[in-house]
Design a protein around this motif. Structure first.
Motif, PDB file in Angstrom:
ATOM      1  N   LYS A  94       0.863  -1.188   0.000  1.00 19.38           N
ATOM      2  CA  LYS A  94       0.000   0.000   0.000  1.00 19.38           C
ATOM      3  C   LYS A  94       0.896   1.233   0.000  1.00 19.38           C
ATOM      4  O   LYS A  94       1.786   1.356   0.836  1.00 19.38           O
ATOM      5  N   ILE A  95       0.639   2.123  -0.945  1.00 19.12           N
ATOM      6  CA  ILE A  95       1.452   3.322  -1.114  1.00 19.12           C
ATOM      7  C   ILE A  95       0.599   4.538  -0.766  1.00 19.12           C
ATOM      8  O   ILE A  95      -0.469   4.749  -1.349  1.00 19.12           O
ATOM      9  N   GLY A  96       1.061   5.324   0.194  1.00 19.05           N
ATOM     10  CA  GLY A  96       0.374   6.558   0.561  1.00 19.05           C
ATOM     11  C   GLY A  96       1.060   7.754  -0.086  1.00 19.05           C
ATOM     12  O   GLY A  96       2.287   7.783  -0.192  1.00 19.05           O
ATOM     13  N   VAL A  97       0.270   8.721  -0.526  1.00 16.73           N
ATOM     14  CA  VAL A  97       0.813   9.901  -1.197  1.00 16.73           C
ATOM     15  C   VAL A  97       0.173  11.158  -0.625  1.00 16.73           C
ATOM     16  O   VAL A  97      -1.058  11.272  -0.578  1.00 16.73           O
ATOM     17  N   LEU A  98       1.009  12.099  -0.190  1.00  8.00           N
ATOM     18  CA  LEU A  98       0.539  13.409   0.265  1.00  8.00           C
ATOM     19  C   LEU A  98       0.562  14.351  -0.930  1.00  8.00           C
ATOM     20  O   LEU A  98       1.601  14.528  -1.576  1.00  8.00           O
ATOM     21  N   VAL A  99      -0.587  14.975  -1.233  1.00  4.92           N
ATOM     22  CA  VAL A  99      -0.769  15.731  -2.479  1.00  4.92           C
ATOM     23  C   VAL A  99      -1.191  17.171  -2.171  1.00  4.92           C
ATOM     24  O   VAL A  99      -2.166  17.381  -1.436  1.00  4.92           O
ATOM     25  N   PRO A 100      -0.511  18.194  -2.727  1.00  5.95           N
ATOM     26  CA  PRO A 100      -1.007  19.560  -2.592  1.00  5.95           C
ATOM     27  C   PRO A 100      -2.448  19.652  -3.114  1.00  5.95           C
ATOM     28  O   PRO A 100      -2.769  19.069  -4.154  1.00  5.95           O
ATOM     29  N   PHE A 101      -3.311  20.364  -2.423  1.00  6.71           N
ATOM     30  CA  PHE A 101      -4.741  20.252  -2.683  1.00  6.71           C
ATOM     31  C   PHE A 101      -5.189  20.751  -4.054  1.00  6.71           C
ATOM     32  O   PHE A 101      -6.250  20.367  -4.545  1.00  6.71           O
ATOM     33  N   SER A 102      -4.376  21.581  -4.720  1.00  2.41           N
ATOM     34  CA  SER A 102      -4.760  22.056  -6.056  1.00  2.41           C
ATOM     35  C   SER A 102      -4.136  21.229  -7.171  1.00  2.41           C
ATOM     36  O   SER A 102      -4.376  21.490  -8.353  1.00  2.41           O
ATOM     37  N   ASN A 103      -3.340  20.220  -6.827  1.00  2.33           N
ATOM     38  CA  ASN A 103      -2.652  19.396  -7.815  1.00  2.33           C
ATOM     39  C   ASN A 103      -3.653  18.460  -8.491  1.00  2.33           C
ATOM     40  O   ASN A 103      -4.394  17.740  -7.829  1.00  2.33           O
ATOM     41  N   THR A 104      -3.646  18.452  -9.835  1.00  2.00           N
ATOM     42  CA  THR A 104      -4.611  17.631 -10.580  1.00  2.00           C
ATOM     43  C   THR A 104      -3.968  16.478 -11.339  1.00  2.00           C
ATOM     44  O   THR A 104      -4.689  15.665 -11.931  1.00  2.00           O
ATOM     45  N   ASN A 105      -2.653  16.390 -11.345  1.00  2.00           N
ATOM     46  CA  ASN A 105      -1.981  15.387 -12.182  1.00  2.00           C
ATOM     47  C   ASN A 105      -1.202  14.313 -11.424  1.00  2.00           C
ATOM     48  O   ASN A 105      -0.911  13.257 -11.993  1.00  2.00           O
ATOM     49  N   LEU A 106      -0.856  14.563 -10.165  1.00  2.00           N
ATOM     50  CA  LEU A 106      -0.094  13.558  -9.427  1.00  2.00           C
ATOM     51  C   LEU A 106      -0.903  12.275  -9.234  1.00  2.00           C
ATOM     52  O   LEU A 106      -0.397  11.167  -9.449  1.00  2.00           O
ATOM     53  N   GLU A 107      -2.147  12.413  -8.838  1.00  2.00           N
ATOM     54  CA  GLU A 107      -2.962  11.221  -8.604  1.00  2.00           C
ATOM     55  C   GLU A 107      -3.148  10.380  -9.865  1.00  2.00           C
ATOM     56  O   GLU A 107      -2.922   9.157  -9.837  1.00  2.00           O
ATOM     57  N   PRO A 108      -3.524  10.975 -11.014  1.00  2.00           N
ATOM     58  CA  PRO A 108      -3.630  10.158 -12.227  1.00  2.00           C
ATOM     59  C   PRO A 108      -2.317   9.487 -12.614  1.00  2.00           C
ATOM     60  O   PRO A 108      -2.312   8.327 -13.039  1.00  2.00           O
TER      61      PRO A 108
END
Length: 246
Positions: free
Chosen positions: A10-24
């Protein structure tokens, strides 16, 4: 019917809230039998130009709640998904943040900036072309960050205009391809594309084919670091020469 067991990691990722491309990007690169889980971070104004002070503020913001939330899935690794938020503070801060995330989550941890360095080192490159949507001070800080880690930047390229938090994510893969080509130099052994919200992953294979050099993107680098640390095998959805090293 065949069911995916989802037992490998399981990989957890902390993402800046306006970021739209890291998750995809992370979902595109996800190794079979693993899951990827995201927690969005605040600590900055999405409507302001993401300059050095704003990104440094994000890096220094309190993420204890974010770590409690992502820790709920009991991740094997936690990735800090903003490159400029830590490189604006320098290498010492970046390393300490990774240690703090590990302590707070009980998982292995890698930052985007630290993973970039690790990926370039894994490729054996010491001279790179560097491209990003950053302007001014952040770009200079990025070059200094790499140099501190014994990676020389022989040429830089940027979008040539100020881009807001959403503008960075709206650069097309074709525009990223052009930025990478502008950053190429005869002495560059690899091309670094820095920014977790830039659509670099989709252009990586095309850039490597055109330039004949490996490409390292922020999101590639984080996934590579996670896969290498967890012993995950290369699979067909991870683009670029970097993953040939697994």
């Amino acid at each position: 019917m065949t069911y995916e067991t989802r037992t490998r990691a399981k990989i957890g990722v902390l993402v800046p809230f306006s970021n739209t491309n890291l998750e995809p990007d992370m979902m595109l690169m996800r190794c079979p039998d693993t899951t990827v889980h995201f927690q969005r971070m605040g600590g900055y104004d999405a409507d302001e130009i993401p300059g050095s002070s704003q990104m440094a503020g994000l890096g220094a913001s309190d993420i204890r709640l974010d770590l409690r939330m992502i820790s709920g899935v009991r991740p094997d690794v936690v990735l800090y998904g903003c490159t400029s938020a830590t490189l604006t503070h320098g290498p010492g801060f970046d390393e300490k943040l990774a240690q703090d995330i590990k302590a707070g989550s009980g998982a292995l941890s890698f930052t985007a900036a630290g993973a970039l360095v690790g990926a370039v080192n894994a490729l054996g490159a010491t001279k790179v072309g560097f491209s990003s949507p950053y302007l001014g001070e952040i770009k200079a800080q990025a070059v200094a960050f790499l140099m501190h880690n014994r990676i020389a930047t022989v040429k830089c390229a940027d979008a040539g205009r100020e881009l807001g938090n959403y503008g960075q994510g709206e650069l097309t893969p074709d525009e990223v391809f052009d930025l990478a080509c502008q950053a190429d130099h005869p002495e560059a052994q690899a091309i670094v594309l820095s920014c977790t919200d830039m659509r670099s992953l989709e252009a990586a294979g095309r850039i490597e084919a055109a330039l004949g050099k490996p490409v390292v993107t922020s999101n590639q680098a984080m996934m590579f670091a996670a896969m290498r640390a967890l012993g995950l095998p290369r699979h067909e959805n991870v683009p670029g020469r970097l993953f040939d090293l697994l």
